[in-house]
Design a protein around this motif. Structure first.
Motif, PDB file in Angstrom:
ATOM      1  N   GLY A 215       0.998  -1.241   0.157  1.00 54.52           N
ATOM      2  CA  GLY A 215       0.074  -0.012  -0.196  1.00 54.52           C
ATOM      3  C   GLY A 215       0.913   1.151  -0.113  1.00 54.52           C
ATOM      4  N   PHE A 216       2.081   1.192  -0.460  1.00 54.08           N
ATOM      5  CA  PHE A 216       2.957   2.375  -0.395  1.00 54.08           C
ATOM      6  C   PHE A 216       2.801   3.100  -1.670  1.00 54.08           C
ATOM      7  CE2 PHE A 216       5.272  -0.215   2.882  1.00 54.08           C
ATOM      8  CZ  PHE A 216       5.067   0.592   3.954  1.00 54.08           C
ATOM      9  N   SER A 217       2.371   2.475  -2.609  1.00 55.24           N
ATOM     10  CA  SER A 217       2.798   2.983  -4.102  1.00 55.24           C
ATOM     11  C   SER A 217       1.208   3.919  -4.358  1.00 55.24           C
ATOM     12  CB  SER A 217       3.051   2.095  -5.152  1.00 55.24           C
ATOM     13  OG  SER A 217       3.066   2.841  -6.578  1.00 55.24           O
ATOM     14  N   VAL A 218       1.495   5.107  -5.112  1.00 56.82           N
ATOM     15  CA  VAL A 218       0.557   5.836  -5.596  1.00 56.82           C
ATOM     16  C   VAL A 218       0.184   5.150  -6.873  1.00 56.82           C
ATOM     17  CG1 VAL A 218       0.038   8.070  -6.711  1.00 56.82           C
ATOM     18  CG2 VAL A 218       1.264   8.097  -4.461  1.00 56.82           C
ATOM     19  N   LEU A 219       1.089   4.413  -7.783  1.00 57.54           N
ATOM     20  CA  LEU A 219       0.598   4.130  -9.092  1.00 57.54           C
ATOM     21  C   LEU A 219       0.049   2.577  -8.980  1.00 57.54           C
ATOM     22  CD1 LEU A 219       3.631   5.683 -10.802  1.00 57.54           C
ATOM     23  CD2 LEU A 219       1.535   6.782 -10.510  1.00 57.54           C
ATOM     24  N   CYS A 220       0.208   2.087  -7.800  1.00 58.25           N
ATOM     25  CA  CYS A 220      -0.308   0.605  -7.715  1.00 58.25           C
ATOM     26  C   CYS A 220      -1.408   0.467  -7.089  1.00 58.25           C
ATOM     27  CB  CYS A 220       0.776  -0.315  -7.316  1.00 58.25           C
ATOM     28  SG  CYS A 220       2.374  -0.501  -8.467  1.00 58.25           S
ATOM     29  N   ASP A 221      -2.552  -0.240  -7.547  1.00 60.45           N
ATOM     30  CA  ASP A 221      -3.661  -0.520  -6.523  1.00 60.45           C
ATOM     31  C   ASP A 221      -3.394  -1.696  -5.554  1.00 60.45           C
ATOM     32  OD1 ASP A 221      -6.325  -0.213  -5.658  1.00 60.45           O
ATOM     33  OD2 ASP A 221      -7.149  -1.432  -6.944  1.00 60.45           O
ATOM     34  N   GLY A 222      -3.871  -1.218  -4.419  1.00 58.44           N
ATOM     35  CA  GLY A 222      -3.727  -2.355  -3.155  1.00 58.44           C
ATOM     36  C   GLY A 222      -4.525  -1.779  -2.042  1.00 58.44           C
ATOM     37  N   PRO A 223      -4.240  -2.526  -1.061  1.00 52.83           N
ATOM     38  CA  PRO A 223      -4.784  -2.283   0.177  1.00 52.83           C
ATOM     39  C   PRO A 223      -4.205  -0.793   0.930  1.00 52.83           C
ATOM     40  CG  PRO A 223      -3.723  -4.063   0.621  1.00 52.83           C
ATOM     41  CD  PRO A 223      -3.606  -3.803  -0.684  1.00 52.83           C
ATOM     42  N   LEU A 224      -4.815  -0.143   1.766  1.00 54.70           N
ATOM     43  CA  LEU A 224      -4.228   0.979   2.311  1.00 54.70           C
ATOM     44  C   LEU A 224      -3.917   0.561   3.598  1.00 54.70           C
ATOM     45  CD1 LEU A 224      -7.159   3.800   1.668  1.00 54.70           C
ATOM     46  CD2 LEU A 224      -4.717   3.783   0.967  1.00 54.70           C
ATOM     47  N   ASP A 225      -2.465  -0.009   3.624  1.00 53.34           N
ATOM     48  CA  ASP A 225      -1.882  -0.683   4.638  1.00 53.34           C
ATOM     49  C   ASP A 225      -0.823   0.325   5.158  1.00 53.34           C
ATOM     50  OD1 ASP A 225      -0.350  -2.133   6.291  1.00 53.34           O
ATOM     51  OD2 ASP A 225      -1.001  -4.199   5.242  1.00 53.34           O
ATOM     52  N   MET A 226       0.288   0.340   4.353  1.00 54.45           N
ATOM     53  CA  MET A 226       1.590   1.263   4.777  1.00 54.45           C
ATOM     54  C   MET A 226       1.994   1.103   5.853  1.00 54.45           C
ATOM     55  SD  MET A 226       0.178   5.024   3.225  1.00 54.45           S
ATOM     56  CE  MET A 226      -0.887   5.311   1.789  1.00 54.45           C
ATOM     57  N   ARG A 227       2.062  -0.395   6.831  1.00 60.75           N
ATOM     58  CA  ARG A 227       3.112  -0.631   7.657  1.00 60.75           C
ATOM     59  C   ARG A 227       4.232  -1.065   7.186  1.00 60.75           C
ATOM     60  NH1 ARG A 227      -0.598  -5.037  10.096  1.00 60.75           N
ATOM     61  NH2 ARG A 227      -0.868  -5.265   7.875  1.00 60.75           N
ATOM     62  N   MET A 228       5.443  -0.401   7.978  1.00 60.54           N
ATOM     63  CA  MET A 228       6.729  -1.002   7.671  1.00 60.54           C
ATOM     64  C   MET A 228       6.773  -2.233   8.445  1.00 60.54           C
ATOM     65  SD  MET A 228       8.645   1.373   5.918  1.00 60.54           S
ATOM     66  CE  MET A 228       8.840   3.081   5.725  1.00 60.54           C
ATOM     67  N   HIS A 278     -10.790   2.096   1.300  1.00 61.45           N
ATOM     68  CA  HIS A 278     -10.124   1.022   1.658  1.00 61.45           C
ATOM     69  C   HIS A 278      -8.920   0.589   0.538  1.00 61.45           C
ATOM     70  CE1 HIS A 278     -13.029   0.443   4.619  1.00 61.45           C
ATOM     71  NE2 HIS A 278     -14.227   0.773   3.880  1.00 61.45           N
ATOM     72  N   SER A 279      -8.869   1.127  -0.214  1.00 57.87           N
ATOM     73  CA  SER A 279      -7.867   0.779  -1.271  1.00 57.87           C
ATOM     74  C   SER A 279      -6.960   2.032  -1.862  1.00 57.87           C
ATOM     75  CB  SER A 279      -8.339   0.269  -2.783  1.00 57.87           C
ATOM     76  OG  SER A 279      -8.793   1.174  -3.482  1.00 57.87           O
ATOM     77  N   THR A 280      -5.865   2.099  -2.479  1.00 59.59           N
ATOM     78  CA  THR A 280      -5.096   3.267  -2.727  1.00 59.59           C
ATOM     79  C   THR A 280      -5.547   3.794  -4.018  1.00 59.59           C
ATOM     80  OG1 THR A 280      -3.478   1.366  -3.981  1.00 59.59           O
ATOM     81  CG2 THR A 280      -2.720   2.137  -1.791  1.00 59.59           C
ATOM     82  N   LEU A 281      -6.057   2.878  -4.735  1.00 56.92           N
ATOM     83  CA  LEU A 281      -6.852   3.408  -5.951  1.00 56.92           C
ATOM     84  C   LEU A 281      -8.026   4.335  -5.417  1.00 56.92           C
ATOM     85  CD1 LEU A 281      -7.087   3.518  -9.080  1.00 56.92           C
ATOM     86  CD2 LEU A 281      -8.592   1.633  -9.104  1.00 56.92           C
ATOM     87  N   GLU A 282      -8.707   3.901  -4.374  1.00 60.74           N
ATOM     88  CA  GLU A 282     -10.112   4.834  -4.117  1.00 60.74           C
ATOM     89  C   GLU A 282      -9.330   6.161  -3.667  1.00 60.74           C
ATOM     90  OE1 GLU A 282     -13.130   1.464  -2.617  1.00 60.74           O
ATOM     91  OE2 GLU A 282     -11.820   2.607  -0.922  1.00 60.74           O
ATOM     92  N   LEU A 283      -8.075   6.195  -2.739  1.00 60.69           N
ATOM     93  CA  LEU A 283      -7.642   7.458  -2.244  1.00 60.69           C
ATOM     94  C   LEU A 283      -6.899   8.292  -3.549  1.00 60.69           C
ATOM     95  CD1 LEU A 283      -6.888   9.089   0.142  1.00 60.69           C
ATOM     96  CD2 LEU A 283      -4.983   7.487   0.509  1.00 60.69           C
TER      97      LEU A 283
END
Length: 431
Positions: A215-228, A278-283
């Motif tokens: 969930g770190f990438s602006v250009l890839c769709d994935g869950p809004l996670d971002m946990r290291m 809930h997803s990077t694409l939605e954000l």
């Protein structure tokens, strides 16, 4: 009789003057003439403002050039191409040559890498210092941990003059804020005497950015996670969907330095009424719909989205508070003559590093400004004789900042590895 004649003469003169003043009227200005004059003034004002703006931009650019210290070390383009080619997914250690220069004059018997990543920096430093006896690498990412461990073991096995028996290697799956406790657990000797070198590379690794599931990438769709740390409980979607409105706005404003934060905050909160984000694409879609084409052109939304993602990642992982505390902890863990090098990638991190270094050199010297230590030509000449990369220092009673201005990547590195563009390297040495 004479008085009457004088009065009549005066009245006659007054009438003439009045008649003359009435006959002299200002010329009439036609509406067309007035319109042209107004348009001319407006055009002149626009040109003047544009010229002023251009001068301000030029002045800012000149100040930026003055404040930065670009590295003189050119990247080996042929070697870079052979090793990485056009593989965008490969993790390239940023400013590797510069980091090697920082520790080249230090007898590096012990070394700590606070941000192991793919192990690029660590492997090169271990290879460059055959005298090393003790090494600790930190990372909370289990995938990075495995890759780095394999890379370090490969370096040790392939180096004919080295073996795993010559150096104690500890790779720890913990955050570097636990460094003092970990050092105490693995080797009490180095807690007492201190370590000679510590590195913090605060950038995201390519394997994290390119993995859509993180969930770190602006250009890839994935869950809004971002946990290291995948074991941590807080996710980016928790902040977006559950945290108070004002706190969401504060994160966007303070951590993302986003000027349009209030509008974005309102849209994020509004999205909760229809199920939330809930997803990077939605954000990304929300950001794109909120960003005018006049703000940075057609691709302006990417810059805004990048700032929003940065803000959320910092909040999820509590990066800034961890960094503040850890810099002082790292410095305390150094031996006399030991060095701490920090590579940051955005202004918030760099300001924290800069201020922490200044706090360290002023520690125990209350009332004195660090700037008074700037003019130390003898000390600076001594450093320059040994190490050409040192340009300006800030001298304190217990430490020396070896980078008054941060070192930035060479032009060749920025060209070959665009992800290095915003990197800034700062170094402090314990006396």
């Amino acid at each position: 009789m004479a008085m009457t004649a004088a009065t009549a003469s005066a009245k006659s003169l007054t009438k003439k003057l009045l008649f003359h003043s009435q006959s002299i009227r200002p010329p009439k200005i036609s509406p067309l003439h007035l319109s042209v004059s107004t348009t001319t003034r407006a055009a002149y004002s626009t040109l003047r403002n544009k010229s002023k703006s251009e001068k301000n931009q030029k002045r800012k650019a000149e100040l930026l050039v003055k404040r930065r210290t670009r590295s003189d070390r050119e990247l080996d383009e042929e070697g870079f191409s052979q090793q990485y080619g056009n593989d965008n997914s490969a993790h390239v250690p940023v400013m590797l040559g510069e980091v090697l220069d920082v520790f080249s004059s230090v007898p590096l018997k012990s070394f700590v890498d606070c941000t192991l990543g793919a192990g690029g920096h660590s492997a090169a430093i271990i290879q460059a210092h055959p005298e090393m006896e003790f090494y600790v690498g930190f990372d909370v990412d289990p995938i990075a941990h495995q890759i780095a461990q394999a890379k370090i073991n490969s370096v040790l096995h392939n180096d004919s003059g080295r073996s795993t028996a010559d150096i104690k290697v500890h790779t720890v799956m913990k955050n570097f804020k636990s460094m003092k406790a970990v050092l105490h657990d693995v080797d009490t000797e180095h807690v007492a005497s201190g370590v000679q070198g510590i590195l913090m590379d605060l950038g995201m690794s390519s394997m994290q950015v390119n993995n859509a599931e993180r969930g770190f990438s602006v250009l890839c769709d994935g869950p809004l996670d971002m946990r290291m740390n995948p074991q941590a409980s807080l996710k980016a979607e928790d902040i977006l969907n559950l945290w108070p409105d004002a706190e969401v706005g504060r994160i966007l404003r303070d951590y993302g330095e986003e000027s349009n934060w209030f509008s974005l905050q309102k849209k994020i909160v509004k999205a909760r009424l229809t199920g939330g984000l809930h997803s990077t694409l939605e954000l990304v879609d929300l950001v794109r719909s909120s960003t005018s084409y006049t703000r940075g052109g057609r691709q302006g939304w990417i810059k805004t989205a990048t700032r929003v993602f940065q803000a959320l990642r910092i909040a999820v992982n509590d990066e800034l508070n961890t960094l503040k505390d850890s810099i002082h902890s790292c410095f305390d863990s150094l031996s006399s003559g030991g060095r701490l090098a920090v590579i940051s990638f955005h202004s918030l991190e760099d300001r924290i590093v800069k201020q922490a270094f200044l706090d360290i050199i002023n520690r125990g010297d209350e009332g004195d400004d660090a700037e008074r230590y700037l003019n130390s030509p003898t000390k600076l000449d001594m450093y320059k004789e040994r190490e050409a990369w040192i340009k300006q220092i800030v001298q304190g009673p217990k430490a020396t900042i070896l980078t008054r201005r941060p070192i930035t990547p060479s032009e060749s590195e920025e060209r070959l590895n665009p992800r290095s563009r915003s990197a800034k390297l700062r170094v402090i040495e314990k006396i």
